[in-house]
Design a protein around this motif. Sequence first.
Motif, PDB file in Angstrom:
ATOM      1  N   ALA A 171       0.809  -1.218   0.000  1.00 55.11           N
ATOM      2  CA  ALA A 171       0.000   0.000   0.000  1.00 55.11           C
ATOM      3  C   ALA A 171       0.841   1.266   0.000  1.00 55.11           C
ATOM      4  CB  ALA A 171      -0.935  -0.003   1.208  1.00 55.11           C
ATOM      5  N   ALA A 172       2.061   1.208   0.550  1.00 59.45           N
ATOM      6  CA  ALA A 172       2.873   2.422   0.672  1.00 59.45           C
ATOM      7  C   ALA A 172       3.757   2.676  -0.544  1.00 59.45           C
ATOM      8  CB  ALA A 172       3.744   2.342   1.928  1.00 59.45           C
ATOM      9  N   ILE A 173       3.702   1.817  -1.553  1.00 59.44           N
ATOM     10  CA  ILE A 173       4.527   2.036  -2.745  1.00 59.44           C
ATOM     11  C   ILE A 173       3.928   3.186  -3.546  1.00 59.44           C
ATOM     12  CG2 ILE A 173       5.315   1.019  -4.915  1.00 59.44           C
ATOM     13  CD1 ILE A 173       5.404  -1.657  -3.547  1.00 59.44           C
ATOM     14  N   PRO A 174       4.714   4.203  -3.866  1.00 61.10           N
ATOM     15  CA  PRO A 174       4.164   5.368  -4.571  1.00 61.10           C
ATOM     16  C   PRO A 174       3.890   5.064  -6.043  1.00 61.10           C
ATOM     17  CG  PRO A 174       6.526   5.609  -4.277  1.00 61.10           C
ATOM     18  CD  PRO A 174       6.139   4.366  -3.541  1.00 61.10           C
ATOM     19  N   ALA A 175       3.278   6.020  -6.696  1.00 57.57           N
ATOM     20  CA  ALA A 175       3.028   5.890  -8.130  1.00 57.57           C
ATOM     21  C   ALA A 175       4.354   5.778  -8.869  1.00 57.57           C
ATOM     22  CB  ALA A 175       2.231   7.090  -8.633  1.00 57.57           C
ATOM     23  N   LEU A 176       4.294   5.215 -10.062  1.00 60.13           N
ATOM     24  CA  LEU A 176       5.516   4.911 -10.807  1.00 60.13           C
ATOM     25  C   LEU A 176       6.359   6.154 -11.065  1.00 60.13           C
ATOM     26  CD1 LEU A 176       7.085   2.643 -12.166  1.00 60.13           C
ATOM     27  CD2 LEU A 176       5.816   3.103 -14.273  1.00 60.13           C
ATOM     28  N   ASP A 177       5.713   7.285 -11.358  1.00 59.75           N
ATOM     29  CA  ASP A 177       6.497   8.481 -11.672  1.00 59.75           C
ATOM     30  C   ASP A 177       7.182   9.063 -10.439  1.00 59.75           C
ATOM     31  OD1 ASP A 177       4.234   9.307 -10.410  1.00 59.75           O
ATOM     32  OD2 ASP A 177       3.669  10.842 -11.873  1.00 59.75           O
ATOM     33  N   ALA A 178       6.754   8.619  -9.230  1.00 61.68           N
ATOM     34  CA  ALA A 178       7.390   9.100  -8.000  1.00 61.68           C
ATOM     35  C   ALA A 178       8.251   8.026  -7.339  1.00 61.68           C
ATOM     36  CB  ALA A 178       6.317   9.572  -7.019  1.00 61.68           C
ATOM     37  N   LEU A 179       8.378   6.878  -7.996  1.00 59.14           N
ATOM     38  CA  LEU A 179       9.071   5.747  -7.379  1.00 59.14           C
ATOM     39  C   LEU A 179      10.571   5.839  -7.594  1.00 59.14           C
ATOM     40  CD1 LEU A 179       8.850   2.967  -5.979  1.00 59.14           C
ATOM     41  CD2 LEU A 179       8.667   1.946  -8.254  1.00 59.14           C
ATOM     42  N   ASP A 180      11.304   5.650  -6.515  1.00 59.64           N
ATOM     43  CA  ASP A 180      12.762   5.531  -6.580  1.00 59.64           C
ATOM     44  C   ASP A 180      13.103   4.076  -6.279  1.00 59.64           C
ATOM     45  OD1 ASP A 180      15.527   5.457  -6.068  1.00 59.64           O
ATOM     46  OD2 ASP A 180      15.541   7.539  -5.378  1.00 59.64           O
ATOM     47  N   ALA A 181      13.767   3.405  -7.200  1.00 54.08           N
ATOM     48  CA  ALA A 181      14.040   1.973  -7.052  1.00 54.08           C
ATOM     49  C   ALA A 181      14.906   1.661  -5.842  1.00 54.08           C
ATOM     50  CB  ALA A 181      14.705   1.440  -8.318  1.00 54.08           C
ATOM     51  N   GLN A 182      15.594   2.658  -5.302  1.00 51.20           N
ATOM     52  CA  GLN A 182      16.446   2.424  -4.138  1.00 51.20           C
ATOM     53  C   GLN A 182      15.718   2.657  -2.816  1.00 51.20           C
ATOM     54  OE1 GLN A 182      19.929   4.931  -5.185  1.00 51.20           O
ATOM     55  NE2 GLN A 182      21.058   3.002  -5.275  1.00 51.20           N
ATOM     56  N   ASP A 183      14.477   3.113  -2.886  1.00 53.06           N
ATOM     57  CA  ASP A 183      13.683   3.270  -1.669  1.00 53.06           C
ATOM     58  C   ASP A 183      13.025   1.939  -1.316  1.00 53.06           C
ATOM     59  OD1 ASP A 183      14.306   5.904  -1.432  1.00 53.06           O
ATOM     60  OD2 ASP A 183      12.412   6.658  -2.249  1.00 53.06           O
ATOM     61  N   CYS A 184      13.007   1.597  -0.048  1.00 55.74           N
ATOM     62  CA  CYS A 184      12.307   0.391   0.418  1.00 55.74           C
ATOM     63  C   CYS A 184      10.940   0.827   0.935  1.00 55.74           C
ATOM     64  CB  CYS A 184      13.103  -0.303   1.522  1.00 55.74           C
ATOM     65  SG  CYS A 184      12.333  -1.819   2.113  1.00 55.74           S
ATOM     66  N   CYS A 185       9.922   0.609   0.144  1.00 49.07           N
ATOM     67  CA  CYS A 185       8.565   1.023   0.511  1.00 49.07           C
ATOM     68  C   CYS A 185       7.661  -0.161   0.842  1.00 49.07           C
ATOM     69  CB  CYS A 185       7.939   1.827  -0.630  1.00 49.07           C
ATOM     70  SG  CYS A 185       8.888   3.291  -1.100  1.00 49.07           S
ATOM     71  N   THR A 186       8.139  -1.363   0.625  1.00 54.43           N
ATOM     72  CA  THR A 186       7.325  -2.555   0.853  1.00 54.43           C
ATOM     73  C   THR A 186       7.331  -2.932   2.328  1.00 54.43           C
ATOM     74  OG1 THR A 186       7.946  -3.351  -1.340  1.00 54.43           O
ATOM     75  CG2 THR A 186       6.972  -4.957   0.157  1.00 54.43           C
ATOM     76  N   GLY A 187       6.168  -3.298   2.843  1.00 62.94           N
ATOM     77  CA  GLY A 187       6.077  -3.884   4.175  1.00 62.94           C
ATOM     78  C   GLY A 187       5.798  -5.369   4.046  1.00 62.94           C
ATOM     79  N   TRP A 188       5.854  -6.085   5.157  1.00 64.21           N
ATOM     80  CA  TRP A 188       5.582  -7.525   5.139  1.00 64.21           C
ATOM     81  C   TRP A 188       4.776  -7.909   6.371  1.00 64.21           C
ATOM     82  CZ3 TRP A 188      10.161  -5.594   3.290  1.00 64.21           C
ATOM     83  CH2 TRP A 188      10.517  -5.977   1.990  1.00 64.21           C
ATOM     84  N   GLN A 189       4.060  -8.999   6.245  1.00 61.95           N
ATOM     85  CA  GLN A 189       3.377  -9.594   7.384  1.00 61.95           C
ATOM     86  C   GLN A 189       3.638 -11.092   7.367  1.00 61.95           C
ATOM     87  OE1 GLN A 189      -0.635  -8.512   5.903  1.00 61.95           O
ATOM     88  NE2 GLN A 189      -1.176 -10.669   6.245  1.00 61.95           N
ATOM     89  N   ALA A 190       3.586 -11.709   8.544  1.00 64.18           N
ATOM     90  CA  ALA A 190       3.845 -13.147   8.648  1.00 64.18           C
ATOM     91  C   ALA A 190       3.196 -13.678   9.915  1.00 64.18           C
ATOM     92  CB  ALA A 190       5.349 -13.424   8.668  1.00 64.18           C
ATOM     93  N   SER A 191       2.952 -14.973   9.929  1.00 63.27           N
ATOM     94  CA  SER A 191       2.465 -15.668  11.123  1.00 63.27           C
ATOM     95  C   SER A 191       3.553 -16.624  11.586  1.00 63.27           C
ATOM     96  CB  SER A 191       1.187 -16.452  10.806  1.00 63.27           C
ATOM     97  OG  SER A 191       0.176 -15.590  10.334  1.00 63.27           O
ATOM     98  N   LEU A 192       3.757 -16.693  12.900  1.00 65.43           N
ATOM     99  CA  LEU A 192       4.775 -17.584  13.460  1.00 65.43           C
ATOM    100  C   LEU A 192       4.149 -18.450  14.544  1.00 65.43           C
ATOM    101  CD1 LEU A 192       6.540 -14.604  13.004  1.00 65.43           C
ATOM    102  CD2 LEU A 192       8.287 -16.367  13.231  1.00 65.43           C
ATOM    103  N   PRO A 193       4.670 -19.685  14.728  1.00 61.36           N
ATOM    104  CA  PRO A 193       4.094 -20.582  15.733  1.00 61.36           C
ATOM    105  C   PRO A 193       4.321 -20.081  17.151  1.00 61.36           C
ATOM    106  CG  PRO A 193       6.025 -21.575  14.694  1.00 61.36           C
ATOM    107  CD  PRO A 193       5.730 -20.326  13.937  1.00 61.36           C
TER     108      PRO A 193
END
Length: 254
Positions: A171-193
Motif C-alpha cells: 500500500a505504501a509504494i508510490p506511483a511509478l512516476d514518483a518511485l525511486d528503485a532504491q527506496d524500500c517502501c514494501t512492508g511484510w506480514q507473517a504468522s509464526l508458531p
Amino acid sequence: MSMDEEIGGLFRQEAAELMASLERGLLDLERAPKDRAIIDAVFRDLHTIKGSGAMFGFAALARFVHEFESVFDNLRQGTHGVDQAVIAVALRSCDHIARLIEAPEGAEATSAELLDALRLAASGETPAAPPPGWSLVFRLGRQVLRLGGNPRLLLAELAELGATDIRARLAAIPALDALDAQDCCTGWQASLPANVPQTAIEDIFLFYRDDMQFDLQAAAPTPELSAAAQPPAEVPPLPDPEPEPAVAPPAAVR
C-alpha cells in the motif's frame, strides 16, 4: 538360510495374510461401522498378529499391536462408536504394522504418535486447539537498501523460525512516476508458531529497529471455530511512511 531368517520368513508370510484380512475388515467397517461381527473380526486379526509377532521375536510389533488391540476391545464393549476418525487412524496404524515387520528400527516415535491419535479418536473427544501463535507486521526504513540491507535475508530467517503466510504489503509504494528503485517502501506480514520465543523474532531485526515500523502481537484465537476453519488473524495496518523532505534544486551557476 539361517534358522532366524527362515522363522522370520514364515512369520512374514502369515502376517501378510493377516494384514490383508485386517485391512479388508477396516474397509468393511467403514461401510458398516455398527456391525459387531466386523469389529470382532478386526479384533481377532489384531490379537493373532500380536501373538505371532511376540512368538517370533518381533517385540516392537507386539507392543504396538497390543495397544491397538486394546482400543478395539474398548470399541467392542461399546465405550464409543466406530466413526470415520477411528477408521482413518486405524488404517494408518495398519500401514505402520507393515513397517514394524520390515523395518522396525526408528519406528517407536511413530508408534507412540499413532497410538495417541487412535486413543483420542476412539474416545470421541475433540482435539485441543493449538495455542495461538504470533502475528508480525513490519516495514524497514526507506534507506535500508542504500545502506546495504537485504530484506530477503530477514524473510529467510523468519522462515527458518517456522513463519508461514509471509506476504508483502504494497500500500505504501508510490506511483511509478514518483518511485525511486532504491527506496524500500514494501512492508511484510507473517504468522509464526506459538513455540517461537518473542526474543528470537525480535533479534532478527536487532540492527534495523531504530529505523523501522515493527508490530509483533500474539494472534488471537477464535474459540467458536475449529483450528482448520479459523480465518487468518486480523493484521493491523502500518501507518504510511513519513514523506521524504523536499530537496531544493541547486542554484544555477553563472
